[in-house]
Design an enzyme around this catalytic site. Structure first.
Site, short mmCIF file in Angstrom:
data_model
loop_
_atom_site.label_atom_id
_atom_site.label_comp_id
_atom_site.label_asym_id
_atom_site.label_seq_id
_atom_site.Cartn_x
_atom_site.Cartn_y
_atom_site.Cartn_z
N ASP A 52 12.80 55.25 -23.58
CA ASP A 52 11.54 55.09 -24.02
C ASP A 52 10.75 53.69 -23.36
OD1 ASP A 52 13.04 56.35 -26.70
OD2 ASP A 52 13.53 54.10 -26.93
N TYR A 110 24.79 53.06 -20.07
CA TYR A 110 23.27 51.52 -19.20
C TYR A 110 23.71 50.70 -19.37
CZ TYR A 110 21.23 55.47 -22.30
OH TYR A 110 20.14 56.74 -22.11
#
Length: 243
Positions: A52, A110
């Site tokens: 994003d 992540y």
């Protein structure tokens, strides 16, 4: 025509995200332009997944088809000479023609950075989530263990996703602290829309004492209203993709 795989690092602060947009600057389109500048070929690169707006990457992976016979070992430096300084190609390999950066990915890891201090940091302002409230670090670590395993993570998905199957497997979660910097690393088979950021927001709310329920109960509820806030994008990094 060769199939090339590249590994990419980027600071996403100035971009609308990975995906190319007609009226906004994306990572994908920026790299495609650099490839054209070097090879005069118009290519479409396929990333392992979208990140994003504001999200960073330490090891994003993408592939593309190229006719040019430029040695793959020369491509990183050539592309980096055309790319802005907040994007870097750090590896390039020639791979099997059937390799697909997205469909062949078996898992991702992540990293999320939290700057936990009463005062903001000019050094980490674009790459960490500033939480000025005191956090119960030990409680966050204890509760995070409930995430490991295969669960229905429906409550950890933002609205707007069309995904029907919300079952995912978390292989590992590590939370460490170095002075004011808290690092959360999560590795799994795949992630729902904003899943990592909601996990982080939930752990922060647990650490602040705003959420009293056990994390295992929150997971079982499958309810977004039971989980915490969505942590901001700029603290999140795609660390690596497994194949």
């Amino acid at each position: 025509m060769r199939n090339l795989m590249i590994k990419i690092q980027y600071n996403g602060a100035n971009y609308c995200g990975w995906q190319k947009q007609p009226d906004s600057l994306g990572i994908q389109g920026t790299i495609e332009k650099a490839i054209f500048d070097i090879t005069k070929e118009e290519v479409k690169i396929t990333g392992s997944g979208r990140t994003d707006a504001g999200v960073h990457a330490l090891g994003q992976v993408a592939n593309f088809k190229l006719n040019s016979d430029i040695p793959y070992s020369k491509l990183p430096n050539a592309l980096n000479s055309k790319l802005p300084k907040d994007i870097s190609i750090i590896d390039c390999k020639e791979v099997d023609d059937q390799f697909h950066a997205r469909y062949n990915a078996k898992g991702k890891r992540y990293r999320y950075l939290i700057y936990n201090s009463p005062y903001r940091s000019p050094i980490y302002k674009d790459t960490s989530y500033h939480v000025k409230y005191e956090l119960d670090f030990n409680k966050m670590c204890k509760e995070a263990k409930s995430l490991i395993g295969t669960h229905d993570f429906k409550g950890f998905m933002s609205s707007g996703s069309s995904v029907i199957d919300t079952v995912r497997t978390i292989y590992d979660i590590e939370i460490t602290k170095d002075e004011d910097l808290i690092t959360i690393e999560v590795e799994g088979s795949g992630f729902l829309y904003n899943m990592v950021r909601i996990i982080v927001g939930t752990l922060v709310d647990i650490g602040r004492g705003r959420i009293k329920d056990n994390l295992s109960e929150i997971i079982d509820s499958k309810s977004r209203s039971k989980t915490g806030h969505t942590a901001p994008a700029h603290g999140l990094f795609l660390k690596k993709v497994d194949y």
